[in-house]
Design a protein around this motif. Structure first.
Motif, PDB file in Angstrom:
ATOM      1  N   HIS A 169       0.460  -1.304  -0.185  1.00 40.26           N
ATOM      2  CA  HIS A 169       0.033  -0.040   0.004  1.00 40.26           C
ATOM      3  C   HIS A 169       1.187   1.324  -0.126  1.00 40.26           C
ATOM      4  O   HIS A 169       0.617   2.015  -0.748  1.00 40.26           O
ATOM      5  CB  HIS A 169      -0.904  -0.248   1.351  1.00 40.26           C
ATOM      6  CG  HIS A 169      -1.690   1.091   1.405  1.00 40.26           C
ATOM      7  ND1 HIS A 169      -1.485   1.883   2.482  1.00 40.26           N
ATOM      8  CD2 HIS A 169      -2.382   1.944   0.547  1.00 40.26           C
ATOM      9  CE1 HIS A 169      -2.325   3.185   2.533  1.00 40.26           C
ATOM     10  NE2 HIS A 169      -2.639   3.144   1.071  1.00 40.26           N
ATOM     11  N   ARG A 176       0.973   4.081  -2.834  1.00 42.14           N
ATOM     12  CA  ARG A 176       0.641   5.643  -2.465  1.00 42.14           C
ATOM     13  C   ARG A 176       1.942   6.638  -2.928  1.00 42.14           C
ATOM     14  O   ARG A 176       1.756   7.677  -3.190  1.00 42.14           O
ATOM     15  CB  ARG A 176       0.752   5.904  -1.003  1.00 42.14           C
ATOM     16  CG  ARG A 176      -0.821   5.647  -0.527  1.00 42.14           C
ATOM     17  CD  ARG A 176      -0.788   5.932   0.799  1.00 42.14           C
ATOM     18  NE  ARG A 176      -1.197   7.532   1.443  1.00 42.14           N
ATOM     19  CZ  ARG A 176      -2.170   7.999   1.455  1.00 42.14           C
ATOM     20  NH1 ARG A 176      -3.360   7.429   1.320  1.00 42.14           N
ATOM     21  NH2 ARG A 176      -2.182   9.321   1.887  1.00 42.14           N
ATOM     22  N   THR A 212     -15.672  14.421  -6.379  1.00 39.09           N
ATOM     23  CA  THR A 212     -15.333  15.733  -6.394  1.00 39.09           C
ATOM     24  C   THR A 212     -16.487  16.432  -6.870  1.00 39.09           C
ATOM     25  O   THR A 212     -16.777  17.515  -6.369  1.00 39.09           O
ATOM     26  CB  THR A 212     -14.048  15.945  -7.592  1.00 39.09           C
ATOM     27  OG1 THR A 212     -12.820  15.299  -7.216  1.00 39.09           O
ATOM     28  CG2 THR A 212     -13.610  17.440  -7.445  1.00 39.09           C
ATOM     29  N   HIS A 247      -5.050   5.534   4.742  1.00 44.05           N
ATOM     30  CA  HIS A 247      -5.912   5.569   3.375  1.00 44.05           C
ATOM     31  C   HIS A 247      -6.539   6.775   2.978  1.00 44.05           C
ATOM     32  O   HIS A 247      -7.308   6.916   2.151  1.00 44.05           O
ATOM     33  CB  HIS A 247      -6.690   4.346   3.386  1.00 44.05           C
ATOM     34  CG  HIS A 247      -6.199   3.100   3.155  1.00 44.05           C
ATOM     35  ND1 HIS A 247      -5.652   2.672   2.009  1.00 44.05           N
ATOM     36  CD2 HIS A 247      -5.849   2.212   4.085  1.00 44.05           C
ATOM     37  CE1 HIS A 247      -5.284   1.342   2.027  1.00 44.05           C
ATOM     38  NE2 HIS A 247      -5.399   1.091   3.362  1.00 44.05           N
ATOM     39  N   TYR A 280     -12.699   9.127  -7.846  1.00 41.22           N
ATOM     40  CA  TYR A 280     -12.712  10.624  -7.071  1.00 41.22           C
ATOM     41  C   TYR A 280     -12.735  11.843  -7.720  1.00 41.22           C
ATOM     42  O   TYR A 280     -13.325  12.800  -7.386  1.00 41.22           O
ATOM     43  CB  TYR A 280     -11.156  10.418  -6.315  1.00 41.22           C
ATOM     44  CG  TYR A 280     -11.269   9.063  -5.170  1.00 41.22           C
ATOM     45  CD1 TYR A 280     -12.159   9.732  -3.958  1.00 41.22           C
ATOM     46  CD2 TYR A 280     -10.426   8.206  -5.213  1.00 41.22           C
ATOM     47  CE1 TYR A 280     -11.947   8.705  -2.889  1.00 41.22           C
ATOM     48  CE2 TYR A 280     -10.513   7.244  -4.222  1.00 41.22           C
ATOM     49  CZ  TYR A 280     -11.245   7.618  -3.091  1.00 41.22           C
ATOM     50  OH  TYR A 280     -11.494   6.732  -1.900  1.00 41.22           O
ATOM     51  N   CYS A 323      -7.265  10.491   1.687  1.00 39.13           N
ATOM     52  CA  CYS A 323      -6.798  11.051   0.480  1.00 39.13           C
ATOM     53  C   CYS A 323      -5.420  11.881   0.275  1.00 39.13           C
ATOM     54  O   CYS A 323      -4.904  12.539   1.337  1.00 39.13           O
ATOM     55  CB  CYS A 323      -7.686  12.192   0.070  1.00 39.13           C
ATOM     56  SG  CYS A 323      -7.667  12.735  -1.610  1.00 39.13           S
ATOM     57  N   ARG A 330     -13.765  -1.974   5.886  1.00 36.84           N
ATOM     58  CA  ARG A 330     -12.371  -2.467   6.303  1.00 36.84           C
ATOM     59  C   ARG A 330     -12.932  -3.789   6.954  1.00 36.84           C
ATOM     60  O   ARG A 330     -14.163  -4.193   7.198  1.00 36.84           O
ATOM     61  CB  ARG A 330     -12.147  -1.650   7.721  1.00 36.84           C
ATOM     62  CG  ARG A 330     -11.120  -0.393   7.358  1.00 36.84           C
ATOM     63  CD  ARG A 330     -11.786   0.655   6.535  1.00 36.84           C
ATOM     64  NE  ARG A 330     -10.833   1.785   6.387  1.00 36.84           N
ATOM     65  CZ  ARG A 330     -11.029   2.819   5.585  1.00 36.84           C
ATOM     66  NH1 ARG A 330     -12.081   2.953   4.675  1.00 36.84           N
ATOM     67  NH2 ARG A 330     -10.082   3.780   5.350  1.00 36.84           N
TER      68      ARG A 330
HETATM   69  C1  HEM Z   1     -12.938  16.664  -3.521  1.00 31.36           C
HETATM   70  C2  HEM Z   1     -12.431  15.780  -4.160  1.00 31.36           C
HETATM   71  C3  HEM Z   1     -11.754  14.242  -3.270  1.00 31.36           C
HETATM   72  C4  HEM Z   1     -12.300  14.036  -2.053  1.00 31.36           C
HETATM   73  C5  HEM Z   1     -13.562  14.518  -1.255  1.00 31.36           C
HETATM   74  C6  HEM Z   1     -11.661  12.836  -1.697  1.00 31.36           C
HETATM   75  C7  HEM Z   1     -11.879  11.911  -0.490  1.00 31.36           C
HETATM   76  C8  HEM Z   1     -11.089  10.850  -0.435  1.00 31.36           C
HETATM   77  C9  HEM Z   1     -11.342  10.044   0.751  1.00 31.36           C
HETATM   78  C10 HEM Z   1     -12.365  10.208   1.565  1.00 31.36           C
HETATM   79  C11 HEM Z   1     -10.519   9.003   0.410  1.00 31.36           C
HETATM   80  C12 HEM Z   1     -10.213   7.916   1.588  1.00 31.36           C
HETATM   81  C13 HEM Z   1     -11.341   6.857   1.314  1.00 31.36           C
HETATM   82  C14 HEM Z   1     -11.429   5.517   2.445  1.00 31.36           C
HETATM   83  O1  HEM Z   1     -10.511   5.710   3.407  1.00 31.36           O
HETATM   84  O2  HEM Z   1     -12.209   4.694   2.438  1.00 31.36           O
HETATM   85  C15 HEM Z   1      -9.829   9.231  -0.643  1.00 31.36           C
HETATM   86  C16 HEM Z   1      -8.585   8.434  -0.968  1.00 31.36           C
HETATM   87  C17 HEM Z   1      -8.077   8.576  -2.434  1.00 31.36           C
HETATM   88  N1  HEM Z   1      -8.233   9.595  -3.086  1.00 31.36           N
HETATM   89 FE1  HEM Z   1      -9.142  11.242  -2.819  1.00 31.36          FE
HETATM   90  N2  HEM Z   1     -10.600  12.608  -2.838  1.00 31.36           N
HETATM   91  C18 HEM Z   1     -10.730  13.674  -3.536  1.00 31.36           C
HETATM   92  C19 HEM Z   1     -10.157  13.848  -4.706  1.00 31.36           C
HETATM   93  C20 HEM Z   1      -9.116  13.072  -5.365  1.00 31.36           C
HETATM   94  C21 HEM Z   1      -8.399  13.329  -6.618  1.00 31.36           C
HETATM   95  C22 HEM Z   1      -8.778  14.421  -7.444  1.00 31.36           C
HETATM   96  C23 HEM Z   1      -7.630  11.819  -6.753  1.00 31.36           C
HETATM   97  C24 HEM Z   1      -6.726  11.820  -7.652  1.00 31.36           C
HETATM   98  C25 HEM Z   1      -6.618  12.346  -9.072  1.00 31.36           C
HETATM   99  C26 HEM Z   1      -7.807  11.311  -5.357  1.00 31.36           C
HETATM  100  C27 HEM Z   1      -7.238   9.955  -5.326  1.00 31.36           C
HETATM  101  C28 HEM Z   1      -7.217   9.219  -4.193  1.00 31.36           C
HETATM  102  C29 HEM Z   1      -6.509   8.058  -4.014  1.00 31.36           C
HETATM  103  C30 HEM Z   1      -5.656   7.340  -4.725  1.00 31.36           C
HETATM  104  C31 HEM Z   1      -7.015   7.351  -2.557  1.00 31.36           C
HETATM  105  C32 HEM Z   1      -6.698   6.244  -2.198  1.00 31.36           C
HETATM  106  C33 HEM Z   1      -5.929   6.381  -1.004  1.00 31.36           C
HETATM  107  C34 HEM Z   1      -5.410   4.879  -0.549  1.00 31.36           C
HETATM  108  O3  HEM Z   1      -6.090   4.020  -0.087  1.00 31.36           O
HETATM  109  O4  HEM Z   1      -4.255   5.177   0.118  1.00 31.36           O
HETATM  110  N3  HEM Z   1      -8.668  11.794  -4.554  1.00 31.36           N
HETATM  111  N4  HEM Z   1     -10.145  10.452  -1.125  1.00 31.36           N
END
Ligand code: HEM
Length: 467
Positions: free
Chosen positions: A114, A118, A264, A367, A259, A369, A311
């Motif tokens: 993981h 990341r 978004t 995990h 996402y 964002c 989870r």
């Molecule tokens: C307003 C926009 C966004 C919100 C509110 C948001 C919110 C989140 C949240 C809540 C998680 C964690 C989910 C969990 O733990 O179950 C997450 C993970 C992630 N997000 Fe965002 N996100 C946003 C935009 C983006 C964008 C634009 C990208 C990439 C282009 C992105 C890439 C990721 C990735 C790769 C993860 C996984 C991280 C991991 O599992 O280690 N997100 N996001």
């Protein structure tokens, strides 16, 4: 949280399978999820057994317990192979949410695998994060330009004052344009892709085939960019980890697309709604020019992901009023946790207001964002919301706020549409037909500017057809 380092659940304590469960996704949940969370909390405490499309799941409701699940990765695992019901073949093979959980990508990895994934995401997003790098500058300029173009298109279609749906005519096409630019993808991904991402998350009967179609589209994109690398996220992901196969790259892009489009988009629409419905604190922060604060307040009121990814308990652990058995599935609910947090903040026992930054809109723990993605998301949301209030002299909802149609699925609660009556400001952008055909919708030099207007109109009417 009670720490029972190596304890086993006491014999006789109820198991998830033995408890009667109420289905979560009911008409009441659709209309007012808050009342369902309140009832579950008063019946069971901070953790409640619920039925999710026929499968029993522990729903985590209280802020403290949700944080524990998000932060403690040694107790709460992400890899679906820890899910006992799945490994023992107890899930219905056509269970609608399974298709999404079987897509093995960063979100469903643990430990070093993981962390390495990341690092790849961080490295590939970094050029877009920095406003001084050419990619970062260009992306910022593009988001603002696309927003202006869509508002101008709205004026060309519906007049300088009229009616619009800020979902189908603004937010969704905007995010698809940003995805197209950021991922370096051909224009034909289009509206059906967005709808397939919705179908996957909402767990309807179409979710399996929709997941397959979206994955195939992103795998094709990965192969396309491997043959023709450019200054885009797809190419930078390949650079950051040259060992990624097209299939794995397709899976990572697929998750990013969820996402970037759905989540978004929810944050944009929820923020617009909070302002339009007259949430006084949101309006105050907006008029003080604190757009970031406006977004935080909206996320606290209505998080863009209502119920986060599952989870799985690594071992028996007591959470809330129950013993969760090793391999049980838990779903941390940010929406319910925010309700709990706001109630604590309002209570005379605490007597202080809750910091808006305490919201779980970006997740928490290992995990959450990634910071580069979060900055990108924040940039898009504040630009999209800011441009609306810059260019609209007036905007008001055409439906009472409590009659707006919501998509209320297992993961997100998002607006299907945001209908407004608007009047544009005198200096709002105008597009003349000659300018429309020059709009850089995709990578220059690939002959994709043809038919932009037709593509956008198709996108908008397609999105309306599908709601
Ligand atoms: C307003 C926009 C966004 C919100 C509110 C948001 C919110 C989140 C949240 C809540 C998680 C964690 C989910 C969990 O733990 O179950 C997450 C993970 C992630 N997000 Fe965002 N996100 C946003 C935009 C983006 C964008 C634009 C990208 C990439 C282009 C992105 C890439 C990721 C990735 C790769 C993860 C996984 C991280 C991991 O599992 O280690 N997100 N996001």
């Amino acid at each position: 949280m009670e720490a029972h380092p190596h304890a086993l659940a006491p014999a006789g304590s109820p198991t998830l399978g033995s408890l009667p469960v109420q289905p979560l996704l009911t008409a009441e949940f659709d209309a007012d999820p808050g009342s369902v969370y309140r009832r579950l909390r008063s019946s069971y405490g901070p953790v409640a057994p619920v039925g999710l499309l026929g499968v029993p799941v522990w729903l985590v409701l209280d802020y403290r317990e949700v944080l524990e699940v998000l932060r403690n990765e040694s107790r709460w695992r992400r890899d679906v192979r820890h899910w006992r019901a799945r490994t023992q073949g107890e899930l219905p093979p056509d269970w609608p949410l399974l298709a999404g959980y079987e897509v093995r990508q960063t979100m469903f990895m643990d430990d070093e695998e993981h962390r390495a994934a990341r690092r790849t995401h961080h490295a590939s997003l970094r050029p877009f994060q920095d406003a001084r790098s050419p990619e970062g500058w260009e992306l910022r300029a593009a988001v603002a330009r696309y927003a202006d173009e869509l508002i101008a298109l709205l004026a060309a279609d519906s007049g300088r004052s009229g009616f619009a749906d800020l979902g189908a005519q603004y937010t969704r096409p905007l995010l698809l344009m940003v995805t197209t630019k950021l991922f370096g993808c051909p224009v034909d991904l289009g509206d059906e892709l967005v709808m397939d991402l919705w179908r996957m998350l909402d767990g309807g009967p179409e979710s399996g085939p929709a997941t397959g179609r979206a994955l195939a589209a992103f795998t094709r994109l990965a192969a396309h960019r491997r043959a023709r690398p450019g200054d885009d996220l797809t190419s930078y992901l390949m650079l950051a980890d040259p060992d990624l196969s097209d299939e794995q790259l397709g899976r990572e892009l697929f998750m990013n697309a969820v996402y970037l489009n759905d989540i978004t988009g929810n944050m944009v629409l929820n923020t617009l709604l909070e302002v339009l419905r007259g949430n006084a604190t949101v309006r105050r922060s907006l008029s003080a020019g604190q757009l970031g604060e406006t977004v935080n307040r909206a996320a606290l009121a209505n998080p863009p992901i209502a119920n986060m990814c599952f989870r799985f308990a690594a071992r028996d652990v007591r959470l809330g009023g129950f013993w969760i058995r090793a391999g049980d599935v838990v779903c941390p609910s940010s929406a319910a946790a925010h309700q709990d947090l706001l109630a604590i903040g309002a209570s005379h026992l605490v007597g202080s207001t809750v910091s808006t930054r305490a919201h779980l809109g970006w997740g928490a723990g290992p995990h959450q964002c990634p910071s580069a993605a979060r900055e990108l998301g924040q940039l898009i949301v504040t630009t999209a919301v800011g441009r609306v209030f810059d260019h609209f002299a007036q905007a008001e909802l055409t439906l009472p706020a409590d009659q707006l149609p919501w998509r209320s699925g297992p993961v997100v609660r998002g607006l299907r549409l945001l209908p407004v009556r608007y009047e544009l400001a005198d200096d709002a952008p105008v597009l003349r037909p000659a300018e429309l055909s020059r709009t850089p919708f995709a990578h220059p030099g690939e002959g994709q500017t043809r038919g932009l207007l037709a593509a956008l109109r198709r996108l908008m009417s397609g999105a309306r057809r599908n709601i």
